[in-house]
Design an enzyme around this catalytic site. Structure first.
Site, PDB file in Angstrom:
ATOM      1  N   GLY A 105       8.087 -23.169   1.873  1.00 43.04           N
ATOM      2  CA  GLY A 105       9.344 -22.677   2.423  1.00 43.04           C
ATOM      3  C   GLY A 105       9.836 -23.540   3.569  1.00 43.04           C
ATOM      4  O   GLY A 105      11.040 -23.814   3.691  1.00 43.04           O
ATOM      5  N   VAL A 139       0.387 -21.535   1.372  1.00 46.76           N
ATOM      6  CA  VAL A 139       1.058 -22.563   0.577  1.00 46.76           C
ATOM      7  C   VAL A 139       2.531 -22.206   0.404  1.00 46.76           C
ATOM      8  O   VAL A 139       3.417 -23.066   0.519  1.00 46.76           O
ATOM      9  CB  VAL A 139       0.372 -22.738  -0.792  1.00 46.76           C
ATOM     10  CG1 VAL A 139       1.120 -23.760  -1.644  1.00 46.76           C
ATOM     11  CG2 VAL A 139      -1.076 -23.164  -0.607  1.00 46.76           C
ATOM     12  N   ASP A 140       2.820 -20.933   0.131  1.00 45.58           N
ATOM     13  CA  ASP A 140       4.212 -20.489   0.054  1.00 45.58           C
ATOM     14  C   ASP A 140       4.944 -20.777   1.360  1.00 45.58           C
ATOM     15  O   ASP A 140       6.109 -21.197   1.361  1.00 45.58           O
ATOM     16  CB  ASP A 140       4.272 -18.986  -0.232  1.00 45.58           C
ATOM     17  CG  ASP A 140       4.013 -18.646  -1.698  1.00 45.58           C
ATOM     18  OD1 ASP A 140       4.193 -19.525  -2.549  1.00 45.58           O
ATOM     19  OD2 ASP A 140       3.633 -17.496  -1.971  1.00 45.58           O
ATOM     20  N   ILE A 141       4.273 -20.516   2.464  1.00 40.39           N
ATOM     21  CA  ILE A 141       4.902 -20.702   3.771  1.00 40.39           C
ATOM     22  C   ILE A 141       5.221 -22.167   4.007  1.00 40.39           C
ATOM     23  O   ILE A 141       6.337 -22.518   4.426  1.00 40.39           O
ATOM     24  CB  ILE A 141       3.992 -20.135   4.873  1.00 40.39           C
ATOM     25  CG1 ILE A 141       3.893 -18.612   4.749  1.00 40.39           C
ATOM     26  CG2 ILE A 141       4.498 -20.527   6.258  1.00 40.39           C
ATOM     27  CD1 ILE A 141       2.777 -17.990   5.554  1.00 40.39           C
TER      28      ILE A 141
END
Length: 412
Positions: free
Chosen positions: A188, A183-185
């Site tokens: 980003g 999810v962070d990726i």
């Protein structure tokens, strides 16, 4: 203009990014912009730094408890300045840097930077062309806006874990998180897309704008077939383990000496698989002839493929199936990936020298540009490694002025 040794062909050369983010999603966006040639100034809280530096083990060699390998993954092509922006003078320095920047990235809770006079409305007054990008768990609006949000939490709340893991009735059944901060990726990447869209808007109008990216929105936007299944047919896909809910044979299969993945997504490729396995009759079998029929007879086709693979090692099957244009491959770990000749030919492992940490390696950018290729110029920095350099170069401060701020405990 930055003194960074940026190639003349770099697509974002001449743009300055003030990266006030930490952990994964925001720093990843900053790293991508840096790979594309932007001068990225990583702002870290003096005495604290980016907390992902301490997310270990594992640690960088000879830097145990100080520099995690986690941090190195998303912070190349940046220079670091350490500032206490809770101090009025520190906030003044940030405003001065924002005046000289094109893009600001931040991932504080909504309203945090406003308390220091560093929110979008204040900064746009001094730099109307500034693209101010905020990344949070739940966005700048909505009933959850004030909540904190991390990747694991959002994987659960956004539905990803409802389709990841073994189905009920199988041993080990239950929801499973994806093993990387996916999810962070995705967030980003969305932040990067938002920046590039806002840059084009500025090219057309001369105006900057605010970009609002949320982890939850980012996950929901990539739920794709799972979301469409519910939205358009009222069906929950649920957890399917290593099988695909809409395609088969599509999963892990056993050869004589190990496992491999075979991924058949259309009828043409299934015909090629049938011939490669010396089972041409499968192509006319009403149970297997179409994708829908194969899904309805999933257990039968899976057993048939497993039986057909007996008698040869994995390497032979992968060579034979790839020659037949059937999608297949091994299940690699990182050692396998780094040693893979294709990974090497694509230049996907980046090695950089750092003056303190020595050799730092990371995975390269996921795209190739023929006319304006990415460049890898700076190894991930130490906290505050470039503070004095940035103050002299960007703000034109003298050594005496810098010394004053250092002694006042504003700059590290």
């Amino acid at each position: 203009m930055s003194t960074s040794p940026t190639p003349e062909a770099a697509p974002l050369r001449g743009l300055r990014v003030l990266d006030m983010t930490r952990v994964v999603a925001g720093p990843l966006a900053g790293q991508i912009l840096g790979d594309l040639g932007a001068d990225v100034i990583k702002v870290e809280r003096k005495g604290v730094g980016d907390e992902s530096r301490l997310v270990g083990p594992p640690w960088m060699p000879n830097r145990e408890g100080e520099e995690s390998t986690y941090f190195q993954a998303v912070n190349r092509n940046k220079r670091s300045i350490a500032i206490d922006f809770a101090h009025p003078r520190g906030a003044e320095v940030i405003r001065s840097l924002a005046r000289e920047s094109d893009i600001l990235l931040e991932n504080h809770r909504p309203g945090t930077l406003d308390r220091y006079g560093l929110g979008y409305e204040k900064l746009r007054e001094i730099n109307p062309r500034l693209i101010f990008c905020s990344l949070t768990g739940f966005g700048q609006t909505g009933p959850y806006a004030d909540r904190s949000g991390y990747d694991y939490l959002i994987q659960g709340m956004g539905g990803l874990m409802s389709v990841t893991g073994l189905p009920d009735g199988e041993e080990g059944a239950g929801p499973i998180r994806v093993g990387i901060p996916i999810v962070d990726i995705v967030a980003g990447l969305n932040l990067t897309i938002g920046v590039l869209a806002a840059l084009q808007h500025r090219n057309l109008t001369g105006e900057g704008q605010a970009v609002d990216v949320a982890l939850l929105d980012s996950e929901l936007s990539v739920m794709l077939n799972a979301a469409s299944s519910w939205l358009n047919s009222g069906q929950l896909l649920g957890r399917s383990g290593n099988d695909h809910p809409s395609a088969t044979p599509y999963g892990i299969f056993d050869a004589d000496d190990g496992q491999m993945i075979i991924a058949i997504f259309n009828d043409r490729e299934f015909v090629r698989l049938a011939h490669a396995l010396d089972r041409p009759e499968w192509a006319e079998d009403p149970r297997f002839r179409t994708g829908g029929a194969r899904v309805a007879h999933r257990a039968e086709i899976k057993a048939a493929v497993t039986s057909a693979l007996k008698g040869r090692p994995r390497g032979e099957w992968m060579e034979l199936l790839n020659a037949a244009k059937v999608s297949c491959g091994p299940i690699n770990d990182m050692a396998d990936i780094v040693a893979d000749p294709h990974t090497q030919a694509r230049g996907m492992v980046v090695e950089q020298e750092h003056p303190v940490m020595g050799k730092v390696r990371s995975m390269g950018a996921g795209f190739k540009l023929s006319g304006s290729p990415v460049s890898y110029r700076y190894a991930p920095p130490l906290a505050g490694e470039h503070s004095h350099e940035i103050l002299r170069e960007v703000l034109g401060m003298s050594d005496e002025e810098i010394k004053r701020d250092v002694e006042a405990d504003v700059v590290g």
